[in-house]
Design an enzyme around this catalytic site. Structure first.
Site, PDB file in Angstrom:
ATOM      1  N   PHE A   1       0.837  -1.206   0.000  1.00 63.16           N
ATOM      2  CA  PHE A   1       0.000   0.000   0.000  1.00 63.16           C
ATOM      3  C   PHE A   1       0.872   1.256   0.000  1.00 63.16           C
ATOM      4  O   PHE A   1       1.806   1.370   0.793  1.00 63.16           O
ATOM      5  CB  PHE A   1      -0.880  -0.026   1.245  1.00 63.16           C
ATOM      6  CG  PHE A   1      -1.955   1.016   1.284  1.00 63.16           C
ATOM      7  CD1 PHE A   1      -2.962   1.052   0.334  1.00 63.16           C
ATOM      8  CD2 PHE A   1      -1.972   1.950   2.300  1.00 63.16           C
ATOM      9  CE1 PHE A   1      -3.966   2.007   0.395  1.00 63.16           C
ATOM     10  CE2 PHE A   1      -2.966   2.917   2.379  1.00 63.16           C
ATOM     11  CZ  PHE A   1      -3.963   2.940   1.418  1.00 63.16           C
TER      12      PHE A   1
ATOM     13  N   HIS B   1       6.935  -4.510  10.060  1.00 62.29           N
ATOM     14  CA  HIS B   1       6.148  -4.635   8.842  1.00 62.29           C
ATOM     15  C   HIS B   1       6.975  -4.288   7.604  1.00 62.29           C
ATOM     16  O   HIS B   1       6.746  -4.840   6.526  1.00 62.29           O
ATOM     17  CB  HIS B   1       4.923  -3.708   8.931  1.00 62.29           C
ATOM     18  CG  HIS B   1       3.995  -3.823   7.771  1.00 62.29           C
ATOM     19  ND1 HIS B   1       3.212  -4.942   7.562  1.00 62.29           N
ATOM     20  CD2 HIS B   1       3.712  -2.967   6.749  1.00 62.29           C
ATOM     21  CE1 HIS B   1       2.483  -4.767   6.463  1.00 62.29           C
ATOM     22  NE2 HIS B   1       2.773  -3.578   5.959  1.00 62.29           N
TER      23      HIS B   1
ATOM     24  N   ASP C   1       5.526  -6.564  13.870  1.00 66.10           N
ATOM     25  CA  ASP C   1       4.626  -5.924  12.904  1.00 66.10           C
ATOM     26  C   ASP C   1       3.403  -5.358  13.630  1.00 66.10           C
ATOM     27  O   ASP C   1       2.635  -6.101  14.242  1.00 66.10           O
ATOM     28  CB  ASP C   1       4.189  -6.946  11.851  1.00 66.10           C
ATOM     29  CG  ASP C   1       3.531  -6.313  10.638  1.00 66.10           C
ATOM     30  OD1 ASP C   1       2.990  -5.200  10.755  1.00 66.10           O
ATOM     31  OD2 ASP C   1       3.550  -6.954   9.569  1.00 66.10           O
TER      32      ASP C   1
ATOM     33  N   TRP D   1      -1.050  -8.280   4.356  1.00 66.22           N
ATOM     34  CA  TRP D   1      -2.257  -7.663   4.928  1.00 66.22           C
ATOM     35  C   TRP D   1      -3.435  -8.004   4.037  1.00 66.22           C
ATOM     36  O   TRP D   1      -3.374  -7.862   2.814  1.00 66.22           O
ATOM     37  CB  TRP D   1      -2.089  -6.155   4.991  1.00 66.22           C
ATOM     38  CG  TRP D   1      -3.193  -5.410   5.718  1.00 66.22           C
ATOM     39  CD1 TRP D   1      -3.163  -4.960   7.006  1.00 66.22           C
ATOM     40  CD2 TRP D   1      -4.470  -5.006   5.179  1.00 66.22           C
ATOM     41  NE1 TRP D   1      -4.341  -4.312   7.316  1.00 66.22           N
ATOM     42  CE2 TRP D   1      -5.161  -4.332   6.209  1.00 66.22           C
ATOM     43  CE3 TRP D   1      -5.085  -5.162   3.944  1.00 66.22           C
ATOM     44  CZ2 TRP D   1      -6.450  -3.809   6.035  1.00 66.22           C
ATOM     45  CZ3 TRP D   1      -6.366  -4.656   3.766  1.00 66.22           C
ATOM     46  CH2 TRP D   1      -7.027  -3.988   4.796  1.00 66.22           C
TER      47      TRP D   1
ATOM     48  N   SER E   1       3.025  -6.706   2.166  1.00 65.29           N
ATOM     49  CA  SER E   1       1.892  -6.011   2.767  1.00 65.29           C
ATOM     50  C   SER E   1       0.617  -6.280   1.965  1.00 65.29           C
ATOM     51  O   SER E   1       0.204  -7.425   1.824  1.00 65.29           O
ATOM     52  CB  SER E   1       2.216  -4.523   2.883  1.00 65.29           C
ATOM     53  OG  SER E   1       1.253  -3.851   3.651  1.00 65.29           O
ATOM     54  N   MET E   2      -0.033  -5.249   1.395  1.00 59.46           N
ATOM     55  CA  MET E   2      -1.192  -5.503   0.550  1.00 59.46           C
ATOM     56  C   MET E   2      -0.814  -6.287  -0.697  1.00 59.46           C
ATOM     57  O   MET E   2      -1.644  -6.992  -1.272  1.00 59.46           O
ATOM     58  CB  MET E   2      -1.892  -4.204   0.174  1.00 59.46           C
ATOM     59  CG  MET E   2      -2.740  -3.620   1.286  1.00 59.46           C
ATOM     60  SD  MET E   2      -3.858  -2.371   0.649  1.00 59.46           S
ATOM     61  CE  MET E   2      -4.650  -1.831   2.176  1.00 59.46           C
TER      62      MET E   2
END
Length: 283
Positions: free
Chosen positions: A84, A230, A198, A177, A152-153
């Site tokens: 993201f 993270h 994280d 995520w 992440s995303m």
């Protein structure tokens, strides 16, 4: 060594090499060692080429890293998505590091930096299709041996891509995520990498349930980085590289020489807080 009449030692050695090659035609590079898999660069020299967003559809362009030599034939390929608000530069270190071990690697930009995991999953697949069908390096890629990674995303998108395309050989979500916590549909061997520190995608609500929800019959593993955050996957990291390479080699290349790094289960260390996994692999 006793040989049959008329068979020379060199012939015997050559036939032995041929037998090994026939057993697994996808092996690339010399037999691995801890030093070779942890090195900043593997045995292959690497070239790269930029792909403009204007030349593609379905994702935002990116950079392809690939072994310069063509003497070993085609290679498996991996597409990697950033997270993201991030650009491909955030995961660029993985490009040459993985490619030098014998993969074609495509680090991509997404259509927008705000794209959600489901969109990033579709973009990973669009990038794979571009890489294998239209790119200037398509002749170097074995389109039957493909994998996905993401941060992440982008890690959430990695799970989405694996769910949507069961033919993928390997998936490696990095501190992923996603609002979807359960992935029983995935049949692609998956290495989930989380970080003990994280606070954006805490392992208790993301990486751990992602891993636990994968089918029990699946080749899967969970690696929790020790003393990490993270954003640890955004910088060169030997632990991520070592186990990521081993996973991709084992399942994209079907290269059992790399099982030694995955089984027996790695123990906690200065860099590993926890590791869970299915051994033996490839069952």
């Amino acid at each position: 060594m006793l040989l049959a009449p008329g068979v020379h030692a060199a012939d015997s050695r050559a036939s032995g090499v041929a037998a090994v090659a026939a057993a697994n035609p996808y092996e690339r590079g010399p037999a691995p060692s801890t030093a070779s898999i942890e090195a900043l660069r593997g045995p292959y020299a690497v070239s790269e080429t930029s792909v403009s967003s204007l030349a593609v559809t379905g994702f935002g362009g990116g950079t392809v890293y690939y072994p310069t030599s063509t003497s070993d034939g085609t290679f498996g390929a991996v597409v990697i998505s950033p997270g993201f608000t991030a650009l491909q530069s955030s995961i660029a270190w993985l490009g040459p590091r993985l490619a030098s071990q014998g993969f074609v690697v495509f680090t991509i930009d997404t259509n927008t930096t705000l794209d959600q995991p489901d969109s990033r999953g579709r973009q990973l697949l669009a990038a794979l299709d571009y890489l294998t069908q239209r790119s200037t390096v398509r002749g170097r890629v074995d389109a039957t041996r493909l994998g996905v990674m993401g941060h992440s995303m982008g890690g959430g998108g990695t799970l989405e891509a694996a769910k949507s395309r069961p033919s993928l050989k390997a998936a490696v979500p990095l501190t992923a995520w996603n609002t979807d916590k359960t992935w029983p549909e995935i049949t692609t061997p998956t290495l989930v990498i989380g970080a003990d520190g994280d606070t954006i995608a805490p392992v208790a609500t993301h990486s751990e349930p992602f891993y636990e929800s994968l089918p029990a019959s699946l080749d899967k593993a969970y690696l929790e980085l020790n003393g990490a955050t993270h954003f640890t996957p955004n910088a060169s990291n030997t632990t991520i590289a070592k186990y990521g390479i081993a996973w991709l080699k084992r399942f994209i290349d079907d290269d059992t020489r790399y099982e030694q790094f995955l089984c027996p289960i790695p123990r906690p260390s200065l860099t590993i807080a926890e590791y869970r996994g299915s051994c033996p692999l490839g069952s």
